[in-house]
Scaffold this active site. Structure first.
Site, PDB file in Angstrom:
ATOM      1  N   PRO A  34       6.666  -0.410  -0.888  1.00 54.54           N
ATOM      2  CA  PRO A  34       5.377  -0.874  -0.362  1.00 54.54           C
ATOM      3  C   PRO A  34       4.386   0.276  -0.289  1.00 54.54           C
ATOM      4  O   PRO A  34       4.714   1.349   0.206  1.00 54.54           O
ATOM      5  CB  PRO A  34       5.731  -1.376   1.050  1.00 54.54           C
ATOM      6  CG  PRO A  34       6.998  -0.671   1.410  1.00 54.54           C
ATOM      7  CD  PRO A  34       7.728  -0.454   0.122  1.00 54.54           C
ATOM      8  N   TYR A 191       4.584   2.313  13.057  1.00 53.95           N
ATOM      9  CA  TYR A 191       3.749   1.141  13.339  1.00 53.95           C
ATOM     10  C   TYR A 191       4.395   0.315  14.469  1.00 53.95           C
ATOM     11  O   TYR A 191       5.399   0.740  15.037  1.00 53.95           O
ATOM     12  CB  TYR A 191       3.486   0.351  12.045  1.00 53.95           C
ATOM     13  CG  TYR A 191       2.700   1.223  11.066  1.00 53.95           C
ATOM     14  CD1 TYR A 191       1.352   1.495  11.303  1.00 53.95           C
ATOM     15  CD2 TYR A 191       3.319   1.845   9.991  1.00 53.95           C
ATOM     16  CE1 TYR A 191       0.638   2.343  10.459  1.00 53.95           C
ATOM     17  CE2 TYR A 191       2.621   2.704   9.143  1.00 53.95           C
ATOM     18  CZ  TYR A 191       1.275   2.944   9.387  1.00 53.95           C
ATOM     19  OH  TYR A 191       0.561   3.806   8.577  1.00 53.95           O
ATOM     20  N   ARG A 238      12.626  -2.674   6.972  1.00 53.13           N
ATOM     21  CA  ARG A 238      12.487  -1.266   6.563  1.00 53.13           C
ATOM     22  C   ARG A 238      12.489  -0.355   7.788  1.00 53.13           C
ATOM     23  O   ARG A 238      11.763  -0.612   8.753  1.00 53.13           O
ATOM     24  CB  ARG A 238      11.172  -1.093   5.792  1.00 53.13           C
ATOM     25  CG  ARG A 238      11.058   0.263   5.141  1.00 53.13           C
ATOM     26  CD  ARG A 238       9.887   0.337   4.190  1.00 53.13           C
ATOM     27  NE  ARG A 238      10.254   1.178   3.062  1.00 53.13           N
ATOM     28  CZ  ARG A 238       9.438   2.058   2.477  1.00 53.13           C
ATOM     29  NH1 ARG A 238       8.200   2.184   2.876  1.00 53.13           N
ATOM     30  NH2 ARG A 238       9.852   2.796   1.474  1.00 53.13           N
ATOM     31  N   GLY A 328       8.016   4.868  -4.969  1.00 52.50           N
ATOM     32  CA  GLY A 328       6.659   4.618  -4.502  1.00 52.50           C
ATOM     33  C   GLY A 328       5.656   5.235  -5.438  1.00 52.50           C
ATOM     34  O   GLY A 328       5.181   4.604  -6.399  1.00 52.50           O
TER      35      GLY A 328
HETATM   36  C1  LIG Z   1      -0.446   5.651  -0.937  1.00 51.41           C
HETATM   37  C2  LIG Z   1       0.780   5.264  -0.177  1.00 51.41           C
HETATM   38  C3  LIG Z   1       0.758   4.150   0.650  1.00 51.41           C
HETATM   39  C4  LIG Z   1       1.909   3.759   1.370  1.00 51.41           C
HETATM   40  N1  LIG Z   1       1.892   2.614   2.124  1.00 51.41           N
HETATM   41  C5  LIG Z   1       3.030   2.157   2.704  1.00 51.41           C
HETATM   42  C6  LIG Z   1       3.075   0.875   3.340  1.00 51.41           C
HETATM   43  O1  LIG Z   1       2.098   0.108   3.364  1.00 51.41           O
HETATM   44  N2  LIG Z   1       4.255   0.508   3.917  1.00 51.41           N
HETATM   45  C7  LIG Z   1       5.363   1.307   3.914  1.00 51.41           C
HETATM   46  O2  LIG Z   1       6.406   0.925   4.433  1.00 51.41           O
HETATM   47  N3  LIG Z   1       5.349   2.513   3.288  1.00 51.41           N
HETATM   48  C8  LIG Z   1       4.228   2.944   2.671  1.00 51.41           C
HETATM   49  N4  LIG Z   1       4.247   4.125   1.976  1.00 51.41           N
HETATM   50  C9  LIG Z   1       5.513   4.879   1.836  1.00 51.41           C
HETATM   51  C10 LIG Z   1       6.212   4.490   0.510  1.00 51.41           C
HETATM   52  O3  LIG Z   1       6.657   3.155   0.556  1.00 51.41           O
HETATM   53  C11 LIG Z   1       7.426   5.389   0.210  1.00 51.41           C
HETATM   54  O4  LIG Z   1       8.377   5.251   1.236  1.00 51.41           O
HETATM   55  C12 LIG Z   1       7.035   6.843   0.088  1.00 51.41           C
HETATM   56  O5  LIG Z   1       5.917   7.007  -0.784  1.00 51.41           O
HETATM   57  C13 LIG Z   1       8.209   7.676  -0.435  1.00 51.41           C
HETATM   58  O6  LIG Z   1       8.594   7.217  -1.715  1.00 51.41           O
HETATM   59  P1  LIG Z   1       8.148   8.027  -3.048  1.00 51.41           P
HETATM   60  O7  LIG Z   1       8.609   9.440  -2.814  1.00 51.41           O
HETATM   61  O8  LIG Z   1       8.912   7.366  -4.159  1.00 51.41           O
HETATM   62  O9  LIG Z   1       6.680   7.914  -3.180  1.00 51.41           O
HETATM   63  C14 LIG Z   1       3.101   4.537   1.277  1.00 51.41           C
HETATM   64  C15 LIG Z   1       3.095   5.670   0.458  1.00 51.41           C
HETATM   65  C16 LIG Z   1       1.973   6.028  -0.277  1.00 51.41           C
HETATM   66  C17 LIG Z   1       2.038   7.237  -1.181  1.00 51.41           C
END
Ligand SMILES: Cc1cc2nc3c(=O)[nH]c(=O)nc-3n(C[C@H](O)[C@H](O)[C@H](O)COP(=O)(O)O)c2cc1C
Length: 359
Positions: A34, A191, A238, A328
């Site tokens: 997400p 949150y 989550r 992500g």
């Molecule tokens: C721009 C952005 C927005 C995000 N928004 C959410 C969100 O709405 N809900 C959530 O649970 N995590 C959110 N995250 C966290 C990501 O889901 C993920 O856990 C995090 O980026 C680590 O994964 P990655 O290293 O593959 O990016 C967000 C991350 C980024 C970079």
């Protein structure tokens, strides 16, 4: 399962092999994590979102950006909601496009709680949290007022708690109406639900705070209300143990809290538990130890997220620490991430300007 080559040139079958999730089948084990994108129009999903998610349908599962189940859960008018018919209609365009392209999609239900500000919320909304403890962080710098910090939230009374639980349940029913394959409860990253789990934000001395059992009460009440409405096999959750994001603080009961939560969730037979690893954190060993304990007692699917690449994803799957891996940031500028991972095509770096401007 090993990682031998097959006829299609796919030499890492485990990451790209199908897997069941509740009643649905996913075509691979790559989950799109997400990610908030701020593309909604006064909380209603837009055509840009229809295109964006549709273009990423080759993921085994897409989990949408955090979406508010309540007017009180919003942290911006560009954050999507799922609490009225316009939201259902808007999201239905998204789910249809993803399904048309052969994908699967869950909506993440996220209530911001204290991580918001009245000027970012509709006039009638309330800034709610378990206790009157502000997030100690600057929001922005205002020309007239200087530094603007997060305000002190309104501590939730019993009626607020009851109505918020009901809002989550009603929103999950709307998710099914909008033809989502299921919902993810956002109990991570500081949150509202996390604010109840964590002692830094939960100072209550009633049944909703203090002991581990009391701090779990709100999350489990939401899980039960949602499962009662749409069935547990359509529900994931989550969590982010040991995260310090949005003012959360680890405490001496943290491991016990998450073990008890995982055990309660296991009894309820949810579709999955989604754990975010804080890789750069000093407590990585504690997280790994906790994850092993959760894995041993949680018999449904586990999704792991946090700075994965193809090699580390395959390692986690092969060592059976997880059933699915969430990516992500790699999805931001690589809608064709699956193809690129499969054939070792170099990834584009995330372009945040492009991301936030709707391309
Ligand atoms: C721009 C952005 C927005 C995000 N928004 C959410 C969100 O709405 N809900 C959530 O649970 N995590 C959110 N995250 C966290 C990501 O889901 C993920 O856990 C995090 O980026 C680590 O994964 P990655 O290293 O593959 O990016 C967000 C991350 C980024 C970079």
């Amino acid at each position: 399962m090993g990682s031998g080559a097959d006829m299609s040139g796919n030499n890492d079958p485990i990451l790209f092999s199908p897997v069941g999730l509740g009643p649905i089948e996913l075509r691979n084990r790559v989950v799109m994590a997400p990610m908030t994108r701020s593309q909604a129009d006064l909380t209603v999903p837009t055509d840009a979102m229809v295109r964006y998610y549709g273009a990423r349908a080759s993921a085994g599962l897409i989990i949408t950006e955090g979406t508010s189940p309540s007017i009180n859960g919003l942290s911006d008018s560009t954050m999507p909601g799922l609490f009225d018919e316009a939201h259902v209609e808007g999201w239905n365009k998204v789910t249809r496009n993803v399904h048309r392209n052969g994908g699967r999609i869950f909506v993440q239900l996220m209530h911001s709680g204290r991580v918001s500000h009245p000027t970012l919320m509709p006039e009638t909304a309330k800034l709610l949290a378990p206790s009157a403890v502000a997030l100690d962080k600057m929001l922005w710098v205002d020309e007239d007022d200087g530094e603007v910090s997060y305000p002190i939230p309104q501590p939730m009374n019993f009626a607020d708690i009851e109505s918020t639980i009901e809002e989550f349940a009603a929103s999950s029913a709307m998710a099914i109406e909008a033809e989502f394959d299921g919902i993810e409860i956002h109990a991570a990253n500081g949150y509202l639900i996390d604010q109840f789990l964590n002692l830094a934000s939960n100072k209550r001395i009633d049944n909703w705070g203090g002991s581990v059992e009391n701090r779990l009460r709100f999350s489990l009440a939401i899980v039960d209300a949602i499962c009662g409405r749409i069935g547990a096999d359509r529900v994931g959750i989550r969590i982010s143990p040991f995260s310090t994001y949005n003012g959360m603080l680890p405490d001496h009961e943290m491991e016990q809290l998450y073990i008890q939560l995982a055990s309660e969730l296991n009894d309820r037979r949810l579709a999955y538990l989604h754990v975010i690893l804080q890789r750069n954190h000093v407590d990585l060993n504690l997280q790994v130890r906790l994850l092993a304990k959760i894995r041993a007692l949680f018999s449904s699917k586990i999704i792991l997220a946090g700075s994965f690449d193809k090699i580390s994803a395959i390692q986690e799957l092969e060592s059976k620490n997880a059933d699915l891996i969430a990516f992500g940031r790699p999805f931001i500028s690589n809608p064709d991430l699956i193809e690129k991972l499969k054939f070792d095509i170099p990834l584009r770096e995330p372009d945040y300007d492009e991301y936030l401007n709707g391309i």
